[in-house]
Design an enzyme around this catalytic site. Structure first.
Site, PDB file in Angstrom:
ATOM      1  N   VAL A  19      -9.272  36.244 -29.650  1.00  0.00           N
ATOM      2  CA  VAL A  19     -10.518  36.149 -30.403  1.00  0.00           C
ATOM      3  C   VAL A  19     -10.644  34.764 -31.026  1.00  0.00           C
ATOM      4  O   VAL A  19      -9.710  34.259 -31.640  1.00  0.00           O
ATOM      5  CB  VAL A  19     -10.563  37.220 -31.517  1.00  0.00           C
ATOM      6  CG1 VAL A  19     -11.824  37.055 -32.359  1.00  0.00           C
ATOM      7  CG2 VAL A  19     -10.509  38.616 -30.912  1.00  0.00           C
TER       8      VAL A  19
ATOM      9  N   ARG B 103      -2.271  49.099 -31.875  1.00  0.00           N
ATOM     10  CA  ARG B 103      -2.626  49.952 -30.740  1.00  0.00           C
ATOM     11  C   ARG B 103      -1.912  49.511 -29.471  1.00  0.00           C
ATOM     12  O   ARG B 103      -1.720  50.294 -28.553  1.00  0.00           O
ATOM     13  CB  ARG B 103      -4.135  49.908 -30.494  1.00  0.00           C
ATOM     14  CG  ARG B 103      -4.962  50.630 -31.534  1.00  0.00           C
ATOM     15  CD  ARG B 103      -6.402  50.733 -31.074  1.00  0.00           C
ATOM     16  NE  ARG B 103      -6.961  49.429 -30.741  1.00  0.00           N
ATOM     17  CZ  ARG B 103      -8.076  49.245 -30.032  1.00  0.00           C
ATOM     18  NH1 ARG B 103      -8.724  50.286 -29.548  1.00  0.00           N
ATOM     19  NH2 ARG B 103      -8.535  48.030 -29.794  1.00  0.00           N
TER      20      ARG B 103
ATOM     21  N   LYS C  90     -14.529  27.330 -41.768  1.00  0.00           N
ATOM     22  CA  LYS C  90     -13.822  26.220 -41.116  1.00  0.00           C
ATOM     23  C   LYS C  90     -13.688  26.432 -39.618  1.00  0.00           C
ATOM     24  O   LYS C  90     -13.570  25.472 -38.859  1.00  0.00           O
ATOM     25  CB  LYS C  90     -12.465  25.970 -41.764  1.00  0.00           C
ATOM     26  CG  LYS C  90     -11.499  27.156 -41.749  1.00  0.00           C
ATOM     27  CD  LYS C  90     -10.622  27.209 -40.519  1.00  0.00           C
ATOM     28  CE  LYS C  90      -9.590  28.280 -40.690  1.00  0.00           C
ATOM     29  NZ  LYS C  90      -9.439  29.320 -39.792  1.00  0.00           N
TER      30      LYS C  90
ATOM     31  N   GLU D 159     -12.812  33.488 -33.814  1.00  0.00           N
ATOM     32  CA  GLU D 159     -13.713  34.051 -34.818  1.00  0.00           C
ATOM     33  C   GLU D 159     -14.947  33.194 -35.077  1.00  0.00           C
ATOM     34  O   GLU D 159     -16.005  33.708 -35.433  1.00  0.00           O
ATOM     35  CB  GLU D 159     -12.961  34.270 -36.136  1.00  0.00           C
ATOM     36  CG  GLU D 159     -11.906  35.363 -36.086  1.00  0.00           C
ATOM     37  CD  GLU D 159     -12.488  36.769 -36.058  1.00  0.00           C
ATOM     38  OE1 GLU D 159     -13.721  36.910 -36.022  1.00  0.00           O
ATOM     39  OE2 GLU D 159     -11.689  37.722 -36.060  1.00  0.00           O
TER      40      GLU D 159
ATOM     41  N   GLY E 180      -5.409  29.286 -46.219  1.00  0.00           N
ATOM     42  CA  GLY E 180      -4.616  28.064 -46.137  1.00  0.00           C
ATOM     43  C   GLY E 180      -4.235  27.706 -44.714  1.00  0.00           C
ATOM     44  O   GLY E 180      -4.373  28.507 -43.789  1.00  0.00           O
TER      45      GLY E 180
ATOM     46  N   ARG F 198      -7.747  28.025 -31.629  1.00  0.00           N
ATOM     47  CA  ARG F 198      -8.616  28.635 -30.618  1.00  0.00           C
ATOM     48  C   ARG F 198     -10.052  28.141 -30.744  1.00  0.00           C
ATOM     49  O   ARG F 198     -10.733  27.904 -29.743  1.00  0.00           O
ATOM     50  CB  ARG F 198      -8.577  30.158 -30.760  1.00  0.00           C
ATOM     51  CG  ARG F 198      -7.291  30.775 -30.266  1.00  0.00           C
ATOM     52  CD  ARG F 198      -7.164  32.211 -30.696  1.00  0.00           C
ATOM     53  NE  ARG F 198      -6.741  32.306 -32.088  1.00  0.00           N
ATOM     54  CZ  ARG F 198      -6.497  33.448 -32.720  1.00  0.00           C
ATOM     55  NH1 ARG F 198      -6.640  34.593 -32.094  1.00  0.00           N
ATOM     56  NH2 ARG F 198      -6.101  33.451 -33.969  1.00  0.00           N
TER      57      ARG F 198
END
Length: 299
Positions: free
Chosen positions: A249, A30, A161, A251, A107, A225
């Site tokens: 982001v 987008r 993780k 997560e 991975g 992050r």
């Protein structure tokens, strides 16, 4: 091979760079219309082989708006759990395509290093061995892709993780030392496997690239992050400010919400995820991490 990438964030762009070495790769987004081989979503969906790299919380709503064909083959390259439906992403996708048309990429693979062509190893997991091998063969020489059939294990490892990485960032932000971080990661790996085994995942998945490999990478580098979220929380920063500063982001912030709900429903012991959840909701980080390291038990 012709394939289309849906999602042009850092990871989607890195995969576009890598896979273009051996394939005709098209990408849609987008926001980024100036990418090489950028095409419309309509054109992407005419292709048979797709790679889905959207944020985890976007995938469900996106699929409802843009249903896939039953003959589409999809490599899921996103890592997370749908917080609204409390479902794993492979479950969401299987509402639209057959299980044998789905593969999961996992991975240790920072986008920035893939973008530079640095040596990387990943895993393509699918119940369909032919599909897994087809996707694995698309990767260039610098990005070795192994094949496996533990879809559930690969997906949960990749999602969970990120939560442990937040805890690791908190540990390092509090300057508790390398010993403490090593203990936290070892216990975190056990916790990940305990949670995943409840849903049929295999232990060996967590001892390889999808589990230990991805965890150790994500939980020990400022390129992560989620690790940076933990560092910020340790410094007492407001979560929303941390996320705004990231501009991307993380997560794990959403995944931990889903893990807590799922663990509660299935009576699964998830102490590290629980502490991360409580820290995100205002608990003192130092008290939480020290409590984790001092608790008794074999986990």
């Amino acid at each position: 091979m012709k394939l289309g990438i849906i999602g042009a964030g850092k990871w989607g762009s890195a995969l576009h760079f890598a896979l273009s070495k051996k394939n005709d790769v098209y990408i849609t987004s987008r926001h980024y219309h100036d990418l090489k081989n950028f095409v419309s979503l309509e054109e992407i969906l005419r292709l048979e082989y797709l790679i889905l790299v959207l944020p985890a919380q976007v995938i469900g709503p996106w699929l409802e708006k843009h249903p896939l064909r039953k003959d589409h083959k999809v490599l899921l390259a996103s890592k997370g759990i749908d917080i609204k439906k409390k479902k794993f992403l492979n479950e969401i996708l299987q509402q639209f395509i057959p299980q044998e048309h789905l593969a999961v990429l996992s991975g240790p693979s920072f986008a920035a290093e893939v973008q530079k062509g640095l040596p990387t190893a990943v895993v393509v997991s699918s119940s369909n061995e032919i599909l897994a091998k087809t996707y694995a063969q698309m990767f260039p020489d610098f990005m070795k892709a192994y094949v496996d059939d533990d879809v559930v294990g690969a997906e949960i490892a990749g999602a969970y993780k990120n939560v442990i990485a937040i805890a690791s960032g908190i540990c390092d932000g509090l300057k508790l030392g390398n010993n403490a971080r090593a203990a936290l990661l070892a216990r975190g790996l056990v916790e990940m496997e305990r949670f995943a085994s409840h849903f049929g995942a295999r232990m060996r998945t967590f001892l390889g690239l999808s589990g230990a490999g991805d965890l150790f990478l994500t939980a020990s580098s400022t390129l992560s992050r989620n690790y940076r979220v933990g560092l910020g929380l340790a410094l007492g920063k407001d979560l929303q400010r941390i996320l705004n500063d990231l501009g991307e982001v993380a997560e794990g912030v959403y995944t931990v919400e889903a893990i807590i709900e799922i663990a509660k429903e299935h009576s699964i012991y998830v102490p590290i995820a629980r502490e991360v959840y409580e820290i995100i909701h205002g608990k003192n980080p130092k008290l939480s991490i020290i409590h984790l390291l001092e608790r008794n038990g074999d986990d």
